[in-house]
Design an enzyme around this catalytic site. Structure first.
Site, PDB file in Angstrom:
ATOM      1  N   GLU A 177       0.814  -0.950  -0.115  1.00  0.00           N
ATOM      2  CA  GLU A 177       0.365  -0.483   0.271  1.00  0.00           C
ATOM      3  C   GLU A 177       0.918   1.150   0.091  1.00  0.00           C
ATOM      4  OE1 GLU A 177      -2.871   0.313   2.892  1.00  0.00           O
ATOM      5  OE2 GLU A 177      -3.089   2.399   2.747  1.00  0.00           O
ATOM      6  N   LYS A 219      -2.538  -2.118  -3.143  1.00  0.00           N
ATOM      7  CA  LYS A 219      -3.426  -1.331  -2.592  1.00  0.00           C
ATOM      8  C   LYS A 219      -2.978   0.352  -2.764  1.00  0.00           C
ATOM      9  CE  LYS A 219      -5.662   0.046   1.511  1.00  0.00           C
ATOM     10  NZ  LYS A 219      -6.230  -0.779   3.165  1.00  0.00           N
ATOM     11  N   GLY A 263     -10.066   8.554   2.321  1.00  0.00           N
ATOM     12  CA  GLY A 263     -11.323  10.134   2.992  1.00  0.00           C
ATOM     13  C   GLY A 263     -12.310  10.146   2.131  1.00  0.00           C
TER      14      GLY A 263
HETATM   15  P1  13P Z   1      -9.036   4.015   4.152  1.00  0.00           P
HETATM   16  O1  13P Z   1     -10.331   3.458   3.520  1.00  0.00           O
HETATM   17  O2  13P Z   1     -10.274   4.716   5.051  1.00  0.00           O
HETATM   18  O3  13P Z   1      -8.096   5.049   3.746  1.00  0.00           O
HETATM   19  O4  13P Z   1      -8.680   3.320   4.928  1.00  0.00           O
HETATM   20  C1  13P Z   1      -7.443   2.139   3.783  1.00  0.00           C
HETATM   21  C2  13P Z   1      -6.499   1.278   4.926  1.00  0.00           C
HETATM   22  O5  13P Z   1      -6.820   0.292   5.368  1.00  0.00           O
HETATM   23  C3  13P Z   1      -5.273   2.757   4.529  1.00  0.00           C
HETATM   24  O6  13P Z   1      -3.707   2.178   5.581  1.00  0.00           O
END
Ligand code: 13P
Length: 340
Positions: A177, A219, A263
Site C-alpha cells: 500500500e 493497494k 477519506g
Molecule cells: P481508508 O479506506 O479509510 O483510506 O483506509 C484504508 C487503509 O487501510 C489505510 O491503510
C-alpha cells in the site's frame, strides 16, 4: 507454503466481485474516530466495535478478506471465539496490518517513512500461526511544495519491497500500500504524475527484492485532485486518469488492485470504482477491487455510537456499503442503490 498457495490466496482475495474490509486502524486512529462521536476510547469499546463488524450477517457474500490490527487479532467475541476464527467461519480470509506506522523522515521536512521491518520475520510467523493469510503495510506520500522527494519515494518503496519479500517467505500474501495522500490543493494531473512515479519505483524495488508479483495485491490510492483544489474532476475523469496511470505502472502479473478510500465520501468512492469497472473492466489485466476502511465503516460507526441497541442498524449500514462496492466491481452500482 508453496508459491501456488500464495497465488491461490491472492486470487481468492479479489475473486467473485468481492473486496477487502480494512478494520486495522491502530489504537490512536480508532480512538480519534471514536472521540469524534463521543464513543469511549477503551479497549472494550474497540473490541465491541470489531465484534459488531465481524458478526455482520452475510458479510462474507461481498467481503473476501478482513485486515485486522495487532490488538484485534488477539481479541475474542463475547462468547470467547477469537476474531480470526469468527472471520474464517464467515468465509472471510483474515489478514493483519504489520507496519508500525509512518514516522517523520530525517532530513525530509514534511515527509514520512514507514517503519516496522525490525523483528518482522518473527511477527509474521506469529500472525500466521494465529490464522492470518495475508498482511498489509502502508507507506504515505504527501504532495506539496517540493515534495514528494526522490529520497522519500525510494525509502518507502524499499521498505514495502522488503516487507513483501518477508511476507511471501512466511506464506502470507503481501498487500502493498503506497498511499499518495489527498491533502492539498494539487490538481488531478499532479496526483497522476506522483502516483505513477511512486508505483514505478515500488515495482522496481519489488522486482529487485524478488517478490513474486502473482502472489501479491496492490493497494493504491485512486488518482484524485487534492481536497482543496478548486477543480474537482468528474467521476469519469477520475476513472480515466486512475486507469491510465495504473496501466502504465502496474505489471500484468499482479492479480488484483484493491483501492484504499483515503477519506473520500463513501458514495463517491463507490461511484469512482464503478466507473473504472464499467468503462475498462474487459480490457484490464488485473481485477479492480476495493480495500476500504472509512468508505465501508464510517456510516456504520456513526449509527453505532457505542450503543448496543444500535448494533443491528449499524450492521445493516456496513453490509449496504459492502454490497454497493461489490456492485461497483461489476460496474453495476447506481445512485438509486443508496435509496434502497
Ligand atoms: P481508508 O479506506 O479509510 O483510506 O483506509 C484504508 C487503509 O487501510 C489505510 O491503510
Amino acid at each position: 507454503m508453496s508459491a501456488q498457495e500464495l497465488i491461490d490466496t491472492a486470487r481468492a482475495m479479489v475473486a467473485g466481485a468481492k473486496g477487502l474490509l480494512a478494520m486495522d486502524e491502530s489504537n490512536p486512529t480508532c480512538n480519534k474516530r471514536f472521540a469524534k462521536l463521543g464513543i469511549p476510547q477503551t479497549e472494550e469499546a474497540r473490541r465491541a466495535y470489531r465484534e459488531l463488524i465481524v458478526t455482520t450477517p452475510a458479510l462474507g457474500e461481498c467481503i473476501s478478506g478482513a485486515i485486522l490490527y495487532d490488538e484485534t487479532i488477539r481479541q475474542q467475541k463475547k462468547d470467547g471465539t477469537p476474531f480470526a476464527k469468527a472471520i474464517r467461519d464467515a468465509g472471510i480470509i483474515p489478514g493483519i496490518k504489520v507496519d508500525t506506522g509512518a514516522k517523520d523522515m530525517a532530513g525530509h521536512l514534511g515527509e514520512k517513512v514507514t517503519e516496522g521491518l525490525d523483528g518482522l520475520r518473527e511477527r509474521l510467523a506469529e500472525y500466521s500461526h494465529m490464522g492470518a493469510r495475508f498482511a498489509k503495510w502502508r507507506a504515505v506520500i504527501a504532495i506539496g511544495d517540493g515534495i514528494p522527494s526522490r529520497g522519500c519515494i525510494e525509502a518507502n518503496a524499499q521498505a514495502l519491497a522488503r516487507y513483501a519479500a518477508l511476507c511471501q517467505e512466511a506464506g502470507l500474501v503481501p498487500v502493498v500500500e503506497p498511499e499518495v495522500l489527498m491533502d492539498g490543493g494539487h490538481t488531478l494531473e499532479r496526483c497522476r504524475e506522483v502516483t505513477e512515479e511512486v508505483l514505478r519505483t515500488a515495482f522496481n524495488q519489488l522486482y529487485t527484492q524478488r517478490v513474486m508479483l502473482e502472489g501479491m495485491i496492490l493497494k493504491p490510492n485512486m488518482v484524485l485532485p487534492g481536497l482543496t483544489c478548486p477543480r474537482q474532476d468528474a467521476v469519469d475523469e477520475v476513472a480515466d486518469a486512475t486507469v491510465k496511470c495504473l496501466l502504465r505502472a502496474v505489471p500484468a502479473a499482479v492479480p488484483g488492485i484493491a483501492f484504499l478510500s483515503g477519506g473520500q465520501p463513501a458514495e463517491l468512492a463507490s461511484a469512482r470504482l464503478n466507473a473504472m469497472n464499467a468503462r475498462f473492466k474487459s480490457r484490464l489485466p488485473w481485477a479492480l477491487a476495493f480495500s476500504f476502511a472509512r468508505a465501508i465503516q464510517q456510516p456504520a460507526l456513526e449509527i453505532w455510537r457505542g450503543e448496543e441497541t444500535n448494533v443491528p442498524a449499524a450492521q445493516q449500514a456496513l453490509l449496504h456499503r459492502a454490497r454497493c462496492n461489490q456492485a461497483a466491481r461489476r460496474g453495476e452500482y447506481t445512485a438509486t442503490m443508496e435509496k434502497t
